[in-house]
Design a protein around this motif. Structure first.
Motif, PDB file in Angstrom:
ATOM      1  N   PHE A  10       0.754  -1.006  -0.103  1.00 41.17           N
ATOM      2  CA  PHE A  10       0.028  -0.025  -0.003  1.00 41.17           C
ATOM      3  C   PHE A  10       0.888   1.220  -0.047  1.00 41.17           C
ATOM      4  O   PHE A  10       0.547   2.366  -0.432  1.00 41.17           O
ATOM      5  N   GLY A  11       2.036   1.146   0.405  1.00 40.39           N
ATOM      6  CA  GLY A  11       2.957   2.298   0.549  1.00 40.39           C
ATOM      7  C   GLY A  11       3.302   2.552  -0.824  1.00 40.39           C
ATOM      8  O   GLY A  11       3.616   3.849  -1.263  1.00 40.39           O
ATOM      9  N   PHE A  12       3.686   1.711  -1.699  1.00 43.52           N
ATOM     10  CA  PHE A  12       3.994   1.828  -3.316  1.00 43.52           C
ATOM     11  C   PHE A  12       2.914   1.931  -4.111  1.00 43.52           C
ATOM     12  O   PHE A  12       2.995   2.414  -4.964  1.00 43.52           O
ATOM     13  N   ALA A  13       1.694   1.754  -3.619  1.00 38.91           N
ATOM     14  CA  ALA A  13       0.431   1.939  -4.433  1.00 38.91           C
ATOM     15  C   ALA A  13       0.231   3.034  -5.195  1.00 38.91           C
ATOM     16  O   ALA A  13      -0.133   3.161  -6.583  1.00 38.91           O
ATOM     17  N   PRO A  14       0.632   4.316  -4.528  1.00 37.16           N
ATOM     18  CA  PRO A  14       0.323   5.396  -5.064  1.00 37.16           C
ATOM     19  C   PRO A  14       1.353   5.694  -6.389  1.00 37.16           C
ATOM     20  O   PRO A  14       1.179   6.713  -7.132  1.00 37.16           O
ATOM     21  N   LEU A  15       2.240   4.894  -6.489  1.00 35.78           N
ATOM     22  CA  LEU A  15       3.207   5.216  -7.656  1.00 35.78           C
ATOM     23  C   LEU A  15       2.607   4.803  -8.922  1.00 35.78           C
ATOM     24  O   LEU A  15       2.848   5.378  -9.981  1.00 35.78           O
ATOM     25  N   ILE A  16       1.620   4.107  -8.838  1.00 34.72           N
ATOM     26  CA  ILE A  16       0.924   3.563 -10.080  1.00 34.72           C
ATOM     27  C   ILE A  16       0.070   4.830 -10.685  1.00 34.72           C
ATOM     28  O   ILE A  16      -0.116   4.969 -12.025  1.00 34.72           O
ATOM     29  N   ILE A  17      -0.245   5.970  -9.899  1.00 31.84           N
ATOM     30  CA  ILE A  17      -0.994   7.070 -10.498  1.00 31.84           C
ATOM     31  C   ILE A  17       0.050   7.804 -11.326  1.00 31.84           C
ATOM     32  O   ILE A  17      -0.583   8.156 -12.393  1.00 31.84           O
TER      33      ILE A  17
END
Length: 213
Positions: free
Chosen positions: A34-41
């Motif tokens: 979940f910490g790296f999830a925003p990188l998808i944006i």
């Protein structure tokens, strides 16, 4: 008290006392995900934005400002948070120095170590501890008392009901660790450790304060 087989802390005798290193719990894989999830944006949005700016003849300076904002806010900041959490779980922890002169506590984070408490032995009134087992027992006693007040049922009847509930809640309970009681307040450390380890560290701290480390 014998040393637990699954002792996670490191106990080091020193010339005038004892040093206890209590590591932080490891970062969970779910937390890293979940910490790296925003990188998808930014991976998805930045190419679309660049294409949009080209078709609308948007000045390059404005386009790069938007791209930079997306990269920093959704890429760099979340990435740094995850890196700090991983580094903190690997090198971080609580460092406790115990001697007849008192107790010093430090917290070692991802990049630096800071002192959180320095307690003179003359100010210490007691050293207590709370395990997972005692936390569950306290929760059960509080639930029984509240149920008897609200329903008027007998203690035996309420006890049977509360025991089933607290037996389930005990699976999620954690010990509060060691508590140093002083003239000015309470200082705790070692929360979340196994019950056997909390009892073992409590015995070591008491011995070291008495000069028997």
């Amino acid at each position: 008290m014998p040393q637990p087989a699954n002792l996670g802390s490191t106990v080091t005798p020193e010339p005038h006392g004892l040093r206890i290193d209590i590591p932080y719990p490891p970062t969970s894989p779910i937390g890293v995900f979940f910490g790296f999830a925003p990188l998808i944006i930014p991976i998805i949005v930045v190419p679309w934005m660049m294409n949009f700016f080209r078709h609308t003849n948007t000045p390059d300076a404005i386009g790069w400002v938007f791209v930079g904002f997306m990269t920093i806010f959704f890429g760099l900041l979340p990435g740094m948070t995850v890196v700090n959490a991983l580094r903190r779980s690997r090198r971080g922890g609580t460092i406790v120095f115990v001697s007849p002169r008192g107790i010093q506590i430090q917290e070692r984070g991802a990049w630096r170590t800071r002192s959180t408490a320095s307690i003179d032995a003359s100010d210490i009134l007691d050293v207590d501890y709370s395990t997972r087992e005692s936390s569950a027992a306290s929760a059960q006693a509080a639930a029984e008392e509240e149920a008897m007040i609200s329903t008027g049922a007998s203690s035996a009847e309420v006890g049977r009901r509360a025991e089933r509930l607290t037996g389930w809640l005990a699976k999620f309970a954690t010990g509060h660790g060691l508590t140093v009681k002083t003239r000015t307040g309470l200082t705790t450390f070692g929360a979340g450790l196994a019950d056997e380890e909390i009892r073992y560290l409590h015995a070591l701290v008491c011995r070291a304060l008495r000069g028997r480390g």
